[in-house]
Write a protein that holds these residues in place. Sequence first.
Motif, PDB file in Angstrom:
ATOM      1  N   PHE A  28      -0.737   7.489  -5.552  1.00 36.24           N
ATOM      2  CA  PHE A  28      -1.492   8.684  -5.913  1.00 36.24           C
ATOM      3  C   PHE A  28      -2.705   8.818  -5.008  1.00 36.24           C
ATOM      4  O   PHE A  28      -3.580   7.945  -4.989  1.00 36.24           O
ATOM      5  N   PHE A  29      -2.745   9.914  -4.257  1.00 38.31           N
ATOM      6  CA  PHE A  29      -3.878  10.212  -3.387  1.00 38.31           C
ATOM      7  C   PHE A  29      -4.836  11.117  -4.155  1.00 38.31           C
ATOM      8  O   PHE A  29      -4.554  12.302  -4.374  1.00 38.31           O
ATOM      9  N   CYS A  30      -5.955  10.545  -4.575  1.00 37.19           N
ATOM     10  CA  CYS A  30      -6.823  11.164  -5.571  1.00 37.19           C
ATOM     11  C   CYS A  30      -8.034  11.848  -4.945  1.00 37.19           C
ATOM     12  O   CYS A  30      -8.598  11.379  -3.957  1.00 37.19           O
ATOM     13  N   ILE A  31      -8.419  12.958  -5.563  1.00 33.03           N
ATOM     14  CA  ILE A  31      -9.613  13.695  -5.170  1.00 33.03           C
ATOM     15  C   ILE A  31     -10.793  13.162  -5.980  1.00 33.03           C
ATOM     16  O   ILE A  31     -10.731  13.077  -7.209  1.00 33.03           O
ATOM     17  N   GLY A  32     -11.873  12.822  -5.292  1.00 33.28           N
ATOM     18  CA  GLY A  32     -13.007  12.202  -5.961  1.00 33.28           C
ATOM     19  C   GLY A  32     -13.585  13.023  -7.097  1.00 33.28           C
ATOM     20  O   GLY A  32     -13.917  12.481  -8.159  1.00 33.28           O
ATOM     21  N   SER A  33     -13.703  14.334  -6.892  1.00 26.54           N
ATOM     22  CA  SER A  33     -14.269  15.176  -7.942  1.00 26.54           C
ATOM     23  C   SER A  33     -13.380  15.216  -9.175  1.00 26.54           C
ATOM     24  O   SER A  33     -13.871  15.405 -10.299  1.00 26.54           O
ATOM     25  N   GLN A  34     -12.070  15.021  -8.997  1.00 30.30           N
ATOM     26  CA  GLN A  34     -11.150  14.954 -10.137  1.00 30.30           C
ATOM     27  C   GLN A  34     -11.247  13.600 -10.837  1.00 30.30           C
ATOM     28  O   GLN A  34     -11.139  13.516 -12.065  1.00 30.30           O
ATOM     29  N   VAL A  35     -11.455  12.568 -10.065  1.00 30.02           N
ATOM     30  CA  VAL A  35     -11.582  11.230 -10.630  1.00 30.02           C
ATOM     31  C   VAL A  35     -12.761  11.162 -11.598  1.00 30.02           C
ATOM     32  O   VAL A  35     -12.680  10.533 -12.659  1.00 30.02           O
ATOM     33  N   THR A  36     -13.865  11.827 -11.236  1.00 26.32           N
ATOM     34  CA  THR A  36     -15.033  11.799 -12.117  1.00 26.32           C
ATOM     35  C   THR A  36     -14.755  12.490 -13.449  1.00 26.32           C
ATOM     36  O   THR A  36     -15.359  12.131 -14.467  1.00 26.32           O
ATOM     37  N   LYS A  37     -13.847  13.458 -13.459  1.00 25.69           N
ATOM     38  CA  LYS A  37     -13.530  14.191 -14.690  1.00 25.69           C
ATOM     39  C   LYS A  37     -12.568  13.425 -15.586  1.00 25.69           C
ATOM     40  O   LYS A  37     -12.639  13.525 -16.814  1.00 25.69           O
ATOM     41  N   PHE A  38     -11.646  12.683 -14.970  1.00 23.53           N
ATOM     42  CA  PHE A  38     -10.572  12.053 -15.746  1.00 23.53           C
ATOM     43  C   PHE A  38     -10.415  10.577 -15.369  1.00 23.53           C
ATOM     44  O   PHE A  38      -9.342  10.147 -14.936  1.00 23.53           O
ATOM     45  N   PRO A  39     -11.473   9.791 -15.540  1.00 27.42           N
ATOM     46  CA  PRO A  39     -11.394   8.377 -15.143  1.00 27.42           C
ATOM     47  C   PRO A  39     -10.337   7.600 -15.909  1.00 27.42           C
ATOM     48  O   PRO A  39      -9.748   6.657 -15.368  1.00 27.42           O
ATOM     49  N   HIS A  40     -10.076   7.989 -17.153  1.00 25.68           N
ATOM     50  CA  HIS A  40      -9.081   7.256 -17.940  1.00 25.68           C
ATOM     51  C   HIS A  40      -7.675   7.440 -17.367  1.00 25.68           C
ATOM     52  O   HIS A  40      -6.833   6.542 -17.485  1.00 25.68           O
ATOM     53  N   VAL A  41      -7.415   8.581 -16.729  1.00 28.83           N
ATOM     54  CA  VAL A  41      -6.105   8.784 -16.102  1.00 28.83           C
ATOM     55  C   VAL A  41      -5.980   7.907 -14.858  1.00 28.83           C
ATOM     56  O   VAL A  41      -4.922   7.337 -14.587  1.00 28.83           O
ATOM     57  N   LEU A  42      -7.071   7.784 -14.107  1.00 30.93           N
ATOM     58  CA  LEU A  42      -7.070   6.872 -12.956  1.00 30.93           C
ATOM     59  C   LEU A  42      -6.800   5.444 -13.411  1.00 30.93           C
ATOM     60  O   LEU A  42      -6.015   4.715 -12.788  1.00 30.93           O
ATOM     61  N   ARG A  43      -7.443   5.051 -14.490  1.00 35.04           N
ATOM     62  CA  ARG A  43      -7.231   3.690 -15.006  1.00 35.04           C
ATOM     63  C   ARG A  43      -5.762   3.485 -15.385  1.00 35.04           C
ATOM     64  O   ARG A  43      -5.193   2.409 -15.157  1.00 35.04           O
ATOM     65  N   ARG A  44      -5.158   4.507 -15.954  1.00 35.01           N
ATOM     66  CA  ARG A  44      -3.747   4.387 -16.333  1.00 35.01           C
ATOM     67  C   ARG A  44      -2.872   4.216 -15.095  1.00 35.01           C
ATOM     68  O   ARG A  44      -1.920   3.430 -15.111  1.00 35.01           O
ATOM     69  N   MET A  45      -3.167   4.955 -14.019  1.00 31.68           N
ATOM     70  CA  MET A  45      -2.395   4.805 -12.785  1.00 31.68           C
ATOM     71  C   MET A  45      -2.351   3.348 -12.356  1.00 31.68           C
ATOM     72  O   MET A  45      -1.285   2.799 -12.062  1.00 31.68           O
ATOM     73  N   VAL A  46      -3.518   2.717 -12.319  1.00 34.17           N
ATOM     74  CA  VAL A  46      -3.599   1.320 -11.897  1.00 34.17           C
ATOM     75  C   VAL A  46      -2.928   0.414 -12.919  1.00 34.17           C
ATOM     76  O   VAL A  46      -2.179  -0.508 -12.561  1.00 34.17           O
ATOM     77  N   ARG A  47      -3.164   0.669 -14.181  1.00 33.64           N
ATOM     78  CA  ARG A  47      -2.573  -0.156 -15.239  1.00 33.64           C
ATOM     79  C   ARG A  47      -1.046  -0.102 -15.196  1.00 33.64           C
ATOM     80  O   ARG A  47      -0.368  -1.106 -15.473  1.00 33.64           O
ATOM     81  N   ASP A  48      -0.498   1.045 -14.826  1.00 31.14           N
ATOM     82  CA  ASP A  48       0.957   1.216 -14.764  1.00 31.14           C
ATOM     83  C   ASP A  48       1.565   0.666 -13.478  1.00 31.14           C
ATOM     84  O   ASP A  48       2.782   0.733 -13.291  1.00 31.14           O
ATOM     85  N   GLY A  49       0.732   0.154 -12.577  1.00 38.45           N
ATOM     86  CA  GLY A  49       1.248  -0.476 -11.374  1.00 38.45           C
ATOM     87  C   GLY A  49       1.336   0.410 -10.156  1.00 38.45           C
ATOM     88  O   GLY A  49       1.959   0.040  -9.151  1.00 38.45           O
ATOM     89  N   HIS A  50       0.726   1.596 -10.227  1.00 39.89           N
ATOM     90  CA  HIS A  50       0.749   2.502  -9.086  1.00 39.89           C
ATOM     91  C   HIS A  50      -0.420   2.214  -8.139  1.00 39.89           C
ATOM     92  O   HIS A  50      -1.398   1.563  -8.509  1.00 39.89           O
ATOM     93  N   ILE A  51      -0.312   2.729  -6.931  1.00 41.89           N
ATOM     94  CA  ILE A  51      -1.377   2.632  -5.944  1.00 41.89           C
ATOM     95  C   ILE A  51      -2.265   3.866  -6.066  1.00 41.89           C
ATOM     96  O   ILE A  51      -1.773   4.992  -6.185  1.00 41.89           O
ATOM     97  N   VAL A  52      -3.589   3.666  -6.037  1.00 41.34           N
ATOM     98  CA  VAL A  52      -4.507   4.801  -5.980  1.00 41.34           C
ATOM     99  C   VAL A  52      -5.149   4.792  -4.596  1.00 41.34           C
ATOM    100  O   VAL A  52      -5.597   3.762  -4.097  1.00 41.34           O
TER     101      VAL A  52
END
Length: 212
Positions: free
Chosen positions: A48-72
Amino acid sequence: MHTNMQKQAPLLQNEQKRICLTFDDGPDLQYTPKILDILDAYGVRSSFFCIGSQVTKFPHVLRRMVRDGHIVANHSWSHPYLTKESASSVRMQLEQTSDIIEEIVGLRPRLFRPPYGDIDDTVSAQVHSLGYDIVLWDVDSVDWSGISGPNILANVLPPLQADSILLHHCAGNVRGTVDALPYLIEVAHAMGYEFVTVDALMGNSAYQLEQR
């Protein structure tokens, strides 16, 4: 089109055929969780290639990406055309995004995808000087345009080959990708393809080893 990689020699009969699913522009709350659910159901790991401004809005979704074994990975802070930006702005776009990702999940991305694939020698030199590897693609779903699932499959399946990097999005008008993804995974598996993360395909680390 993708960089920092060379096409492999022709595959022998029993060699694995590896491909990468990549998703840009997230995270969001509308489509990213649905895509994560599908990937989890099929046991597929993605990048997942993430946009920083989106990461600040939905940090829990970013955490799930990593928890599920995906690359951020890094997709800039606000998705500009980098070739139109100053050197200091390019640095801010990358470093501010990696700062927030590292703050949230403790990992500093090494992989970067320029918005729109907009890159030239000057920007490329700046990106590499900051310690990033550039990742583009060779198979474009064109899902950002709002096309349907069948049209996405028509864009993706015919050009598929070993070592392909597939470009999709997990935010925006991408209902078509959610609809197409299960069938895409099943057909690719039937064709003998194995889904891997970008770092595995490139043979390099997804993260900068020295955390700041």
